[in-house]
Design an enzyme around this catalytic site. Structure first.
Site, mmCIF file in Angstrom:
data_model
loop_
_atom_site.group_PDB
_atom_site.id
_atom_site.type_symbol
_atom_site.label_atom_id
_atom_site.label_comp_id
_atom_site.label_asym_id
_atom_site.label_seq_id
_atom_site.Cartn_x
_atom_site.Cartn_y
_atom_site.Cartn_z
ATOM 1 N N ASP A 82 -31.721 5.125 24.226
ATOM 2 C CA ASP A 82 -32.296 6.452 24.001
ATOM 3 C C ASP A 82 -33.618 6.297 23.229
ATOM 4 O OD1 ASP A 82 -32.290 9.250 23.976
ATOM 5 O OD2 ASP A 82 -31.176 9.359 22.090
ATOM 6 N N HIS A 83 -34.678 6.892 23.744
ATOM 7 C CA HIS A 83 -35.988 6.887 23.068
ATOM 8 C C HIS A 83 -36.513 5.493 22.729
ATOM 9 C CE1 HIS A 83 -36.299 11.221 22.695
ATOM 10 N NE2 HIS A 83 -35.031 11.245 22.358
HETATM 11 P P1 13P Z 1 -29.795 17.006 20.015
HETATM 12 O O1 13P Z 1 -30.392 16.731 18.674
HETATM 13 O O2 13P Z 1 -30.072 18.416 20.448
HETATM 14 O O3 13P Z 1 -28.352 16.679 20.079
HETATM 15 O O4 13P Z 1 -30.552 16.067 21.080
HETATM 16 C C1 13P Z 1 -30.132 14.738 21.280
HETATM 17 C C2 13P Z 1 -31.104 13.953 22.097
HETATM 18 O O5 13P Z 1 -31.984 14.457 22.745
HETATM 19 C C3 13P Z 1 -30.926 12.497 22.104
HETATM 20 O O6 13P Z 1 -31.933 11.862 22.828
HETATM 21 O O1 G3H Z 2 -32.904 12.119 19.783
HETATM 22 C C1 G3H Z 2 -32.425 11.352 18.972
HETATM 23 C C2 G3H Z 2 -30.961 11.175 18.831
HETATM 24 O O2 G3H Z 2 -30.346 12.307 18.257
HETATM 25 C C3 G3H Z 2 -30.656 9.923 18.075
HETATM 26 O O3 G3H Z 2 -30.927 10.101 16.731
HETATM 27 O O4 G3H Z 2 -32.459 8.234 16.167
HETATM 28 O O5 G3H Z 2 -31.141 9.401 14.381
HETATM 29 O O6 G3H Z 2 -29.995 7.880 16.005
HETATM 30 P P1 G3H Z 2 -31.159 8.803 15.752
HETATM 31 ZN ZN ZN Z 3 -33.831 12.876 22.720
#
Ligand code: 13P
Ligand code: G3H
Ligand code: ZN
Length: 313
Positions: A82-83
């Site tokens: 993620d990201h």
């Molecule tokens: P929320 O903070 O709305 O749960 O979004 C999570 C997200 O986009 C993780 O990439």
């Molecule tokens: O969009 C981000 C997710 O909620 C993950 O959050 O980077 O704090 O683990 P984090």
């Molecule tokens: Zn996100």
């Protein structure tokens, strides 16, 4: 069953008018709560790991937890970064067994976003891994970066075809009004999603899977419990679930949810410790925390995503 990519999941989701839930994992109880819910509802699943989660729990531990979930449930599960914010991080996750990565170049100028995303796609596709890119910028907090509402921007539909064709990405995250975290709208502000942009993107990219980040509803029943038992989250508010359900029936095939899980888990721990102040065995308060995750994920699968019963088993 080994880890899968999202290719078939998204094809089926697009055709079926539903979305796959992508839930963030950080520890064993979260992995178990999510996967128990998906197994009980026979839902295909994406487990996603942020850079922060990888730092917190370490890559090897998270891999083993997800492998255990595969063995335990037999579900089709994709493991996604993620990201991802650099080629090196994406490469490390690809080399380390992830089946999907996001390269988030949404803060970069268009040409630089394309160049970085293309670099990741070339490496990933060579190894059979799929890639999510992003165009447009969500507000809110992700990892340690806080994007203000003024710095956020909706996705421009005029850019999506060029971005997808020049990068070769397998899915695209767009900004249409969701935001990260538990404070998505100011008090009194009316939640809105730009369905007109989603529709236009869908027209420009027929059959192509779109991703929605920042899709927690910040479920009021859990905010209430947190505040009742000593928490302080006034004004926490998220996306209405009916809007997300509508997006899932359109081109959106992946919906990211993290804050709702954090909130449910924290509410359960706060309630348990307030009601049982003598407890000090972590299993005593992590059991209701895990149960709360399972309940939230079951609710999302049934009422937001629409993917119950869609797992190829
Ligand atoms: P929320 O903070 O709305 O749960 O979004 C999570 C997200 O986009 C993780 O990439
Ligand atoms: O969009 C981000 C997710 O909620 C993950 O959050 O980077 O704090 O683990 P984090
Ligand atoms: Zn996100």
């Amino acid at each position: 069953m080994p880890l899968v990519t999202t290719t078939k999941m998204f094809k089926d989701a697009y055709a079926g008018g539903y979305a796959i839930g992508a839930f963030n994992v950080n520890n064993m109880e979260i992995v178990q709560g999510i996967t128990e819910a998906a197994a009980q509802t026979r839902a295909p699943l994406i487990l996603q790991v942020s850079a922060g989660a990888r730092k917190y729990a370490k890559h090897a531990y998270l891999m083993k937890l997800v492998e255990a979930a595969l063995e335990d449930t037999g579900l089709p599960i994709a493991l996604h970064l993620d990201h991802g914010n650099s080629f090196e991080l994406c490469k490390s996750c690809i080399d380390g067994g992830f089946t999907s990565v996001m390269i988030d170049g949404s803060h970069l100028p268009f040409e630089e976003n394309i160049a970085l995303t293309r670099q990741v796609v070339e490496y990933a596709h060579d190894k059979g891994v799929v890639v999510e890119g992003e165009l447009g910028r969500l507000a809110g907090i992700e990892d340690d970066i806080n994007v203000s509402a003024e710095d956020s921007s909706y996705t421009n539909p005029d850019e999506v075809e060029e971005f997808v064709s020049r990068t070769g990405v397998d899915s695209l995250a767009i900004a249409i009004g969701t935001s990260h975290g538990a404070y998505k709208f100011k008090p009194g502000q009316k939640p809105q999603l730009r369905f007109d942009i989603l529709e236009e993107v869908g027209r420009r990219l027929p059959g192509f899977p779109i991703v929605l980040h920042g899709a927690s509803s910040v479920m009021p029943e859990y905010v209430e419990v947190v505040n009742r038992y000593g928490g302080n989250m006034p004004g926490a508010v998220g996306m209405p679930e009916e809007m997300l359900r509508k997006a899932a029936s359109m081109a959106v095939c992946k919906i990211n949810i993290d804050s709702d899980l954090r909130l449910a888990m924290t509410a359960a721990v706060r309630r348990h410790l307030a009601e049982n102040p003598e407890h000090f065995d972590p299993r005593q308060y992590l059991t209701p925390a895990r149960d709360a995750i399972r309940e939230v994920v079951t609710h999302k699968i049934n009422h937001v995503l629409g993917c119950a019963g869609k797992a190829d088993l």
